[in-house]
Design a protein around this motif. Structure first.
Motif, mmCIF file in Angstrom:
data_model
loop_
_atom_site.group_PDB
_atom_site.id
_atom_site.type_symbol
_atom_site.label_atom_id
_atom_site.label_comp_id
_atom_site.label_asym_id
_atom_site.label_seq_id
_atom_site.Cartn_x
_atom_site.Cartn_y
_atom_site.Cartn_z
ATOM 1 N N PHE A 80 0.828 -1.203 0.000
ATOM 2 C CA PHE A 80 0.000 0.000 0.000
ATOM 3 C C PHE A 80 0.862 1.253 0.000
ATOM 4 C CE2 PHE A 80 -3.537 2.698 0.618
ATOM 5 C CZ PHE A 80 -3.146 3.660 1.514
ATOM 6 N N VAL A 81 1.894 1.277 0.836
ATOM 7 C CA VAL A 81 2.781 2.442 0.904
ATOM 8 C C VAL A 81 3.473 2.656 -0.437
ATOM 9 C CG1 VAL A 81 4.903 3.338 1.954
ATOM 10 C CG2 VAL A 81 3.128 2.329 3.389
ATOM 11 N N LEU A 82 3.958 1.576 -1.044
ATOM 12 C CA LEU A 82 4.632 1.705 -2.330
ATOM 13 C C LEU A 82 3.679 2.200 -3.411
ATOM 14 C CD1 LEU A 82 6.891 -1.468 -2.299
ATOM 15 C CD2 LEU A 82 7.597 0.909 -2.018
ATOM 16 N N LEU A 83 2.472 1.678 -3.448
ATOM 17 C CA LEU A 83 1.492 2.119 -4.435
ATOM 18 C C LEU A 83 1.090 3.566 -4.200
ATOM 19 C CD1 LEU A 83 -0.820 -1.004 -4.782
ATOM 20 C CD2 LEU A 83 0.720 -0.055 -6.501
ATOM 21 N N ALA A 84 0.908 3.934 -2.960
ATOM 22 C CA ALA A 84 0.497 5.299 -2.635
ATOM 23 C C ALA A 84 1.557 6.301 -3.064
ATOM 24 C CB ALA A 84 0.206 5.427 -1.146
ATOM 25 N N THR A 85 2.831 6.004 -2.800
ATOM 26 C CA THR A 85 3.883 6.943 -3.177
ATOM 27 C C THR A 85 4.080 6.952 -4.686
ATOM 28 O OG1 THR A 85 5.565 5.262 -2.762
ATOM 29 C CG2 THR A 85 5.127 6.835 -0.999
ATOM 30 N N THR A 86 3.876 5.835 -5.346
ATOM 31 C CA THR A 86 3.975 5.783 -6.795
ATOM 32 C C THR A 86 2.864 6.611 -7.420
ATOM 33 O OG1 THR A 86 4.920 3.582 -6.669
ATOM 34 C CG2 THR A 86 4.051 4.250 -8.798
ATOM 35 N N ASN A 87 1.665 6.515 -6.871
ATOM 36 C CA ASN A 87 0.547 7.262 -7.427
ATOM 37 C C ASN A 87 0.711 8.761 -7.271
ATOM 38 O OD1 ASN A 87 -0.768 5.013 -8.333
ATOM 39 N ND2 ASN A 87 -2.050 4.782 -6.518
ATOM 40 N N VAL A 88 1.415 9.203 -6.260
ATOM 41 C CA VAL A 88 1.630 10.635 -6.082
ATOM 42 C C VAL A 88 2.411 11.165 -7.276
ATOM 43 C CG1 VAL A 88 2.826 12.369 -4.703
ATOM 44 C CG2 VAL A 88 1.484 10.593 -3.584
ATOM 45 N N ARG A 89 3.444 10.488 -7.663
ATOM 46 C CA ARG A 89 4.243 10.903 -8.812
ATOM 47 C C ARG A 89 3.454 10.739 -10.109
ATOM 48 N NH1 ARG A 89 6.989 14.524 -7.385
ATOM 49 N NH2 ARG A 89 8.332 14.056 -5.687
ATOM 50 N N ALA A 90 2.737 9.643 -10.236
ATOM 51 C CA ALA A 90 1.994 9.379 -11.456
ATOM 52 C C ALA A 90 0.858 10.378 -11.638
ATOM 53 C CB ALA A 90 1.451 7.957 -11.441
ATOM 54 N N ALA A 91 0.415 11.007 -10.559
ATOM 55 C CA ALA A 91 -0.707 11.933 -10.622
ATOM 56 C C ALA A 91 -0.307 13.286 -11.202
ATOM 57 C CB ALA A 91 -1.308 12.109 -9.236
ATOM 58 N N ASP A 92 0.987 13.568 -11.326
ATOM 59 C CA ASP A 92 1.395 14.848 -11.885
ATOM 60 C C ASP A 92 0.912 14.968 -13.321
ATOM 61 O OD1 ASP A 92 2.691 15.804 -9.658
ATOM 62 O OD2 ASP A 92 4.703 15.304 -10.361
ATOM 63 N N SER A 93 0.308 16.089 -13.603
ATOM 64 C CA SER A 93 -0.096 16.418 -14.964
ATOM 65 C C SER A 93 0.213 17.891 -15.173
ATOM 66 C CB SER A 93 -1.596 16.161 -15.159
ATOM 67 O OG SER A 93 -2.365 17.070 -14.378
ATOM 68 N N TYR A 94 0.145 18.319 -16.395
ATOM 69 C CA TYR A 94 0.405 19.721 -16.671
ATOM 70 C C TYR A 94 -0.561 20.586 -15.864
ATOM 71 C CZ TYR A 94 1.494 23.968 -19.228
ATOM 72 O OH TYR A 94 1.890 25.235 -19.542
ATOM 73 N N GLU A 95 -1.829 20.177 -15.818
ATOM 74 C CA GLU A 95 -2.842 20.941 -15.091
ATOM 75 C C GLU A 95 -2.597 20.935 -13.581
ATOM 76 O OE1 GLU A 95 -7.668 21.527 -14.692
ATOM 77 O OE2 GLU A 95 -6.899 19.883 -15.902
ATOM 78 N N SER A 96 -2.303 19.760 -13.013
ATOM 79 C CA SER A 96 -2.102 19.701 -11.559
ATOM 80 C C SER A 96 -0.895 20.525 -11.138
ATOM 81 C CB SER A 96 -1.959 18.255 -11.079
ATOM 82 O OG SER A 96 -0.737 17.684 -11.518
ATOM 83 N N LEU A 97 0.140 20.528 -11.954
ATOM 84 C CA LEU A 97 1.331 21.311 -11.630
ATOM 85 C C LEU A 97 1.091 22.805 -11.808
ATOM 86 C CD1 LEU A 97 4.055 18.958 -13.113
ATOM 87 C CD2 LEU A 97 3.556 19.379 -10.704
ATOM 88 N N LYS A 98 0.272 23.172 -12.779
ATOM 89 C CA LYS A 98 -0.076 24.579 -12.966
ATOM 90 C C LYS A 98 -0.844 25.079 -11.740
ATOM 91 C CE LYS A 98 -0.283 28.086 -15.892
ATOM 92 N NZ LYS A 98 0.909 28.641 -16.498
ATOM 93 N N LYS A 99 -1.797 24.280 -11.275
ATOM 94 C CA LYS A 99 -2.567 24.644 -10.088
ATOM 95 C C LYS A 99 -1.667 24.742 -8.859
ATOM 96 C CE LYS A 99 -6.178 22.008 -9.507
ATOM 97 N NZ LYS A 99 -7.224 20.977 -9.598
ATOM 98 N N GLU A 100 -0.736 23.805 -8.724
ATOM 99 C CA GLU A 100 0.179 23.822 -7.577
ATOM 100 C C GLU A 100 1.107 25.034 -7.631
ATOM 101 O OE1 GLU A 100 3.290 20.842 -5.250
ATOM 102 O OE2 GLU A 100 2.062 20.032 -6.869
ATOM 103 N N TRP A 101 1.538 25.401 -8.836
ATOM 104 C CA TRP A 101 2.399 26.571 -8.993
ATOM 105 C C TRP A 101 1.642 27.826 -8.557
ATOM 106 C CZ3 TRP A 101 3.027 31.384 -10.827
ATOM 107 C CH2 TRP A 101 4.319 31.878 -10.950
ATOM 108 N N ILE A 102 0.408 27.973 -9.010
ATOM 109 C CA ILE A 102 -0.414 29.131 -8.656
ATOM 110 C C ILE A 102 -0.634 29.185 -7.145
ATOM 111 C CG2 ILE A 102 -2.736 30.137 -8.861
ATOM 112 C CD1 ILE A 102 -2.715 29.029 -11.807
ATOM 113 N N SER A 103 -0.941 28.057 -6.563
ATOM 114 C CA SER A 103 -1.162 27.987 -5.116
ATOM 115 C C SER A 103 0.091 28.402 -4.350
ATOM 116 C CB SER A 103 -1.575 26.565 -4.729
ATOM 117 O OG SER A 103 -1.660 26.431 -3.344
ATOM 118 N N THR A 104 1.241 27.922 -4.777
ATOM 119 C CA THR A 104 2.502 28.258 -4.114
ATOM 120 C C THR A 104 2.827 29.738 -4.294
ATOM 121 O OG1 THR A 104 3.268 26.000 -4.485
ATOM 122 C CG2 THR A 104 4.938 27.627 -3.906
ATOM 123 N N ALA A 105 2.578 30.278 -5.474
ATOM 124 C CA ALA A 105 2.806 31.708 -5.702
ATOM 125 C C ALA A 105 1.921 32.535 -4.777
ATOM 126 C CB ALA A 105 2.538 32.060 -7.167
#
Length: 135
Positions: A23-48
């Motif tokens: 479960f831990v391995l799958l969960a951490t793998t999914n975090v990386r696999a979940a990155d998309s152009y849109e999710s990173l754009k939203k995260e960038w805006i949030s951090t800014a």
């Protein structure tokens, strides 16, 4: 009383541990696999926006000094987002266009707020030193 671990008991313990590890391995793998152009754009805006909020708290030399660790941490977070975006590989041009259009106002507002606060903080005693954490 000494505990004796028989081979059967050790085997049971190993198998009891395996699903949790999986479960831990799958969960951490999914975090990386979940990155998309849109999710990173939203995260960038949030951090800014977080950076802008941190800059708004700088009112004097003391608050400028206190803000430095938080600004440094936020800069590292932003760098990580940029790094992960660089690792996305090829992104469909249509997806990029749609995401840019969808988040254009949010992105511009975040950037303008950040620049406005950065300009203000330049004039605060200790501000320029605090801003070095974002470079």
């Amino acid at each position: 009383m000494a505990h004796v671990f028989t081979s059967e008991r050790v085997l049971i313990m190993k198998w009891a541990f395996a699903p949790g590890l999986a479960f831990v391995l799958l969960a951490t793998t999914n975090v990386r696999a979940a990155d998309s152009y849109e999710s990173l754009k939203k995260e960038w805006i949030s951090t800014a926006n977080e950076i802008t909020d941190a800059l708004k708290n700088i009112k004097d030399e003391s608050s400028a000094k206190e803000s430095r660790p938080q600004l440094k941490k936020l800069k590292a977070k932003l760098d990580a987002v940029n790094s992960r975006q660089g690792k996305l590989g090829r992104v469909d041009i249509t997806e990029i266009g749609e995401v840019e259009k969808k988040y254009k106002k949010d992105f511009e507002a975040a950037l303008q707020g950040w620049l406005k606060e950065e300009t203000r903080v330049q004039k605060v005693k200790g501000g320029p030193e605090a801003l070095k954490e974002l470079k």
